[in-house]
Write an enzyme that holds these catalytic residues in place. Structure first.
Site: not given
Ligand code: OAD
Length: 226
Positions: A85-86, A88, A103, A111, A196
C-alpha cells in the site's frame, strides 16, 4: 512455497517515513479529505502538491531497512508476490523486483484530464503541463480515497493462489487491502500478521508476530529460508 505479502506504512516506519494513523502520524496533521481525495485536489491543487512533494523529499532521504531487505531475500527462496500500500520505493531499493503498488507511487505522475502517466519530478506543481495532452492537470499517481486501487485482479488471484498470506505493518483500516486476509483465509490460505500491535483485522490471522518490522520480519524470513 507460494507466498503473498501485503505491506503497509509500518514497514517503512523505521526508515523514518511517518505512518498515517499513529499519534504523530500524517492524518493527525492533515485532513484526508483535503490531501487524499480527488475533490480535495480540485479544491486546492497547490496544497495537495505541497503535501506529496514533502512526502517525495522524505522518501528521497530515507533508506530501506532490514525488513525491506529481508523480503527481497524471501523472494530469492520462494515464489513471492509482493503487494504494497506504500507509495515509497523502499522495497525496490531494498532489492525487490515487481512490486505491486496498489495505492500508486510517489515516483509517478498522471494527468487528471487524459490519464497519461509519466515519471514524477521531485517537486510537482499544478501548472505542470501533461507531456501528452498539454493540459496543466498533472497530479501524483496515487490512489486517493474514493478511487479504485490498482492491479486488484492480479492481487486477488495472487492471494487465492498462495499457500501463505502475510500482512506486515498495516493497521487493517483501509479496504480493499484490509479484506485480503479474510479472503485468503476463506480459501484455506494460512495467514500471518507481523505488526507493532494487533491490527483492526487481527482476527483474520492464524498467527501473530508482534514487534518492530526490522526485528520480526528478518526473524520470520530466516525461518522460511534456512
Ligand atoms: P497506518 O498508519 O494506518 O498503520 C500503520 C501500522 O503499522 C499500524 O498498525 C502500526 O502499529 C504499524 N507499525 C508502526 N510502526 C511499525 C514498525 N516499526 N514495525 C511494524 N509495524 C509498525 O498505515 P497503513 O495501514 O499502511 O492510503 O495505511 C493504509 C492506507 O491508509 C495507506 O496506504 C494510505 C492511508 O490513508 C492512501 O493514502 C490512499
Amino acid at each position: 512455497m507460494r507466498i503473498a505479502v501485503l505491506t503497509g506504512a509500518g514497514i517503512s516506519a523505521e526508515s523514518g517515513i511517518r505512518t498515517f494513523r499513529a499519534t504523530d502520524g500524517l492524518w493527525e496533521e492533515h485532513r484526508i479529505e483535503d490531501v487524499a481525495t480527488p475533490e480535495g485536489f480540485r479544491r486546492d491543487p497547490i496544497l495537495v502538491h505541497r503535501f506529496y512533494n514533502m512526502r517525495r523529499a522524505d522518501v528521497a532521504r530515507a533508506l530501506p531497512n532490514e525488513a525491506h531487505l529481508a523480503l527481497a531475500r524471501l523472494a530469492r527462496h520462494h515464489d513471492v508476490t509482493l503487494i504494497t500500500q506504500n507509495v515509497d520505493d523502499l522495497h525496490e531499493r531494498g532489492g525487490s523486483g515487481d512490486v505491486i503498488h496498489m495505492h500508486g507511487s510517489l515516483a509517478g505522475a498522471t494527468c487528471a484530464a487524459c490519464g497519461h502517466r509519466w515519471q514524477a519530478p521531485l517537486a510537482m506543481s499544478p501548472v505542470d503541463p501533461c507531456p501528452d495532452c498539454g493540459k496543466p492537470e498533472a497530479r501524483p499517481d496515487i490512489v486517493w480515497f474514493g478511487e479504485i486501487p490498482y492491479h486488484m485482479e492480479r492481487i486477488w488471484a495472487a492471494v487465492e493462489g498462495a499457500e501463505l498470506f502475510a500482512a506486515i505493518g498495516t493497521s487493517g483500516q483501509v479496504y480493499p487491502a484490509a479484506g485480503l486476509a479474510q479472503h485468503a483465509r476463506r480459501r484455506g490460505v494460512r495467514t500471518i500478521e507481523l505488526n507493532l500491535d494487533r491490527s483492526a483485522v487481527s482476527r483474520d490471522f492464524d498467527e501473530h508476530r508482534i514487534g518492530p518490522a526490522t526485528r520480526v520480519v528478518p526473524e520470520w524470513v530466516t525461518q522460511l529460508c534456512p
